[in-house]
Every structure is written in structure tokens, then in C-alpha cells.
Motif scaffolding. Structure first.
Motif, PDB file in Angstrom:
ATOM      1  N   UNK A   1      31.423   0.094   5.062  1.00  0.00           N
ATOM      2  CA  UNK A   1      31.015   1.472   4.861  1.00  0.00           C
ATOM      3  C   UNK A   1      29.738   1.833   5.762  1.00  0.00           C
ATOM      4  N   UNK A   2      29.595   1.064   6.613  1.00  0.00           N
ATOM      5  CA  UNK A   2      28.200   1.033   7.514  1.00  0.00           C
ATOM      6  C   UNK A   2      27.170   0.621   6.890  1.00  0.00           C
ATOM      7  N   UNK A   3      26.042   0.915   7.278  1.00  0.00           N
ATOM      8  CA  UNK A   3      24.485   0.442   6.515  1.00  0.00           C
ATOM      9  C   UNK A   3      24.363   1.438   5.445  1.00  0.00           C
ATOM     10  N   UNK A   4      24.322   0.781   4.284  1.00  0.00           N
ATOM     11  CA  UNK A   4      24.284   1.526   3.052  1.00  0.00           C
ATOM     12  C   UNK A   4      22.926   2.229   2.892  1.00  0.00           C
ATOM     13  N   UNK A   5      21.896   1.638   3.330  1.00  0.00           N
ATOM     14  CA  UNK A   5      20.611   2.482   3.225  1.00  0.00           C
ATOM     15  C   UNK A   5      20.439   3.556   4.010  1.00  0.00           C
ATOM     16  N   UNK A   6      20.952   3.450   5.338  1.00  0.00           N
ATOM     17  CA  UNK A   6      20.892   4.536   6.108  1.00  0.00           C
ATOM     18  C   UNK A   6      21.753   5.891   5.882  1.00  0.00           C
ATOM     19  N   UNK A   7      22.769   5.541   5.112  1.00  0.00           N
ATOM     20  CA  UNK A   7      23.876   6.467   4.602  1.00  0.00           C
ATOM     21  C   UNK A   7      23.180   7.069   3.369  1.00  0.00           C
ATOM     22  N   UNK A   8      22.509   6.322   2.431  1.00  0.00           N
ATOM     23  CA  UNK A   8      21.845   6.818   1.152  1.00  0.00           C
ATOM     24  C   UNK A   8      20.792   7.807   1.380  1.00  0.00           C
ATOM     25  N   UNK A   9      19.802   7.349   2.695  1.00  0.00           N
ATOM     26  CA  UNK A   9      18.753   8.151   2.703  1.00  0.00           C
ATOM     27  C   UNK A   9      18.713   8.860   4.130  1.00  0.00           C
ATOM     28  N   UNK A  10      19.758   8.944   4.749  1.00  0.00           N
ATOM     29  CA  UNK A  10      20.028   9.738   5.854  1.00  0.00           C
ATOM     30  C   UNK A  10      19.090   9.310   7.074  1.00  0.00           C
ATOM     31  N   UNK A  11      18.949   8.190   7.374  1.00  0.00           N
ATOM     32  CA  UNK A  11      18.096   7.702   8.347  1.00  0.00           C
ATOM     33  C   UNK A  11      18.747   7.249   9.533  1.00  0.00           C
ATOM     34  N   UNK A  12      19.934   7.617   9.753  1.00  0.00           N
ATOM     35  CA  UNK A  12      20.693   7.393  10.730  1.00  0.00           C
ATOM     36  C   UNK A  12      22.052   8.189  10.891  1.00  0.00           C
TER      37      UNK A  12
ATOM     38  N   UNK B   1      18.005  -0.213  -0.245  1.00  0.00           N
ATOM     39  CA  UNK B   1      19.578   0.249  -0.590  1.00  0.00           C
ATOM     40  C   UNK B   1      19.732  -0.319  -2.003  1.00  0.00           C
ATOM     41  N   UNK B   2      19.227  -1.222  -2.599  1.00  0.00           N
ATOM     42  CA  UNK B   2      19.428  -1.446  -4.121  1.00  0.00           C
ATOM     43  C   UNK B   2      19.175  -0.509  -5.165  1.00  0.00           C
ATOM     44  N   UNK B   3      18.363   0.662  -4.450  1.00  0.00           N
ATOM     45  CA  UNK B   3      17.491   1.672  -5.417  1.00  0.00           C
ATOM     46  C   UNK B   3      18.851   2.562  -5.660  1.00  0.00           C
ATOM     47  N   UNK B   4      19.638   2.603  -4.795  1.00  0.00           N
ATOM     48  CA  UNK B   4      20.761   3.526  -4.943  1.00  0.00           C
ATOM     49  C   UNK B   4      21.854   3.229  -6.170  1.00  0.00           C
ATOM     50  N   UNK B   5      21.734   1.930  -6.498  1.00  0.00           N
ATOM     51  CA  UNK B   5      22.600   1.343  -7.420  1.00  0.00           C
ATOM     52  C   UNK B   5      21.614   1.522  -8.702  1.00  0.00           C
ATOM     53  N   UNK B   6      20.330   1.277  -8.574  1.00  0.00           N
ATOM     54  CA  UNK B   6      19.299   1.172  -9.871  1.00  0.00           C
ATOM     55  C   UNK B   6      19.442   2.448 -10.254  1.00  0.00           C
ATOM     56  N   UNK B   7      19.346   3.355  -9.567  1.00  0.00           N
ATOM     57  CA  UNK B   7      19.391   4.933 -10.259  1.00  0.00           C
ATOM     58  C   UNK B   7      20.360   5.231 -11.308  1.00  0.00           C
ATOM     59  N   UNK B   8      21.628   4.809 -10.903  1.00  0.00           N
ATOM     60  CA  UNK B   8      22.743   4.972 -11.948  1.00  0.00           C
ATOM     61  C   UNK B   8      22.647   4.033 -13.087  1.00  0.00           C
TER      62      UNK B   8
END
Length: 210
Positions: A199-210, A81-88
Motif C-alpha cells: 500500500x506504499x509507505x505507511x508513514x507517508x500515507x498516515x501523515x501526508x508527508x509524500x 508509522x506504528x503510532x497509526x496502529x497504536x491509536x486504535x
């Protein structure tokens, strides 16, 4: 609140965070909002970078202008999930060095288990900014910074989107010297170790895995 925790209360940060909290926010919008809010958080976490001057020739004349005095920071993303912040953050500092620490949380013990580790060799010479959207139990962040310090990182900050009071307490027990930057300190953790209201599981919400 501890003096070593900075809550970024800028109105645009808070409005975007509200949009991200909504369960109605679709994956593409969540990802976009995270990138936008990361720009604003990066602005705060790099506020104290030290400047010097060098001569620049403008179209009009030569002038002494500010530049970074030291090496560019090193951004360390706690996967995934850290990659979601890293990109910005990379949008603002594309020349920064980047490392990744792969950790997952054991759902029984809530302890962090490492599965991947690749970082720059010169971390000791750079400011290190560790990014992960959530500081929940604190175990993952503590384990990541334990590892980075072992490899020579000295000047470290931790940047997250949300933090729980329990996570801050655990983090500061392990690394009282590392400042925390966050958009919000939420109410608590629930029995499953999730931040409330969160806000739930950040990784799942970033990548649409759930």
C-alpha cells in the motif's frame, strides 16, 4: 504458512485493507481506516488474555464478573508509522502501558538504525505487543525485539498490517518464539524493499508527508 503466523481474515479487516491499498484513498481516510482496522486486529491479538473474576455490584444484585487476571498489556510502537496502529489499540485498552522505539531503515543497507527508545520499566511483568504497519525486510522488527528482550520483555507478540514472505522468514530466524499477527501476507518485496502489492509507505500515507 508458519503456525506462528496468524492472518486475520475477518471480512471487515479485508475490506478496509482493500480501501487502504488504493492510491486514491486520501490521507484523512487512510488514517481513519487504519484506526478502524486496528480495533479489529487488537481484538485478535488480545484474544488469549487470561481472565479471573471479581465481585461487582450491579443495579440489581452483586455478581462475580470477569476481569483481567494479569497486568494490562504493554504496547510498543515502532516509530513513526506504528503510532497509526497504536491509536486504535489504545481505544480498546486505554489503561495499557505504552513504549516507543524509534528506528529508521538505511536505504543503502536496509538495516535498522535506532534513534529513540523509551519503554515501561515493568515490561517483564506484562504481555508486550509490538506494532508496526509493515513487516517488509524484517530488519526493523528484529532489531526492535532484540532491544526489548535485552531489557527484560519475555511474553511478546508482533502485530502488523501487511507482511512480506521475506520479512516473515527474517523475523522467524531472529525470533522464532514471537508470534506474528497480520491482515495479509503479500506476494514479495521489490528491489527497493517495499511490499508488493502493498500500500506504499505507511508513514507517508498516515501523515501526508509524500
Amino acid at each position: 504458512m508458519s503456525a506462528n503466523v496468524t492472518v486475520v481474515e475477518h471480512p471487515l479487516v479485508q475490506v478496509k485493507l482493500t480501501q487502504m491499498r488504493s492510491k486514491e484513498t486520501a490521507t484523512p481516510d487512510f488514517r481513519r481506516l487504519l484506526k478502524e482496522i486496528s480495533h479489529l486486529l487488537a481484538y485478535e491479538v488480545t484474544r488469549d488474555l487470561v481472565l479471573t473474576e471479581r465481585e461487582v455490584e450491579t443495579p440489581v444484585e452483586r455478581a462475580m464478573c470477569p476481569v483481567l487476571r494479569d497486568l494490562e498489556p504493554c504496547f510498543i510502537s515502532i516509530l513513526r508509522a506504528g503510532n497509526g496502529i497504536l491509536d486504535g489499540m489504545m481505544d480498546l485498552l486505554p489503561s495499557a502501558r505504552v513504549g516507543h522505539v524509534g528506528l529508521y531503515r538505511d536505504h543503502e543497507t536496509l538495516e535498522a538504525i535506532e534513534y529513540y527508545y523509551k519503554v515501561p520499566t515493568d515490561m517483564a511483568d506484562r504481555e508486550v505487543i509490538v506494532v508496526d504497519p509493515m513487516l517488509a525486510t524484517g530488519h526493523t522488527a528484529v532489531a526492535a525485539i532484540d532491544r526489548l528482550k535485552k531489557d527484560g520483555a519475555k511474553n511478546i507478540k508482533f502485530l502488523c498490517l501487511l507482511a512480506a514472505p521475506e520479512g516473515i522468514e527474517e523475523f522467524q530466524k531472529g525470533h522464532p518464539d514471537v508470534p506474528v499477527y497480520t491482515a495479509s501476507v503479500d506476494q514479495k518485496l521489490n528491489e527497493h524493499g517495499y511490499i508488493v502489492p502493498g500500500l506504499g509507505d505507511a508513514g507517508d500515507r498516515i501523515y501526508g508527508t509524500k
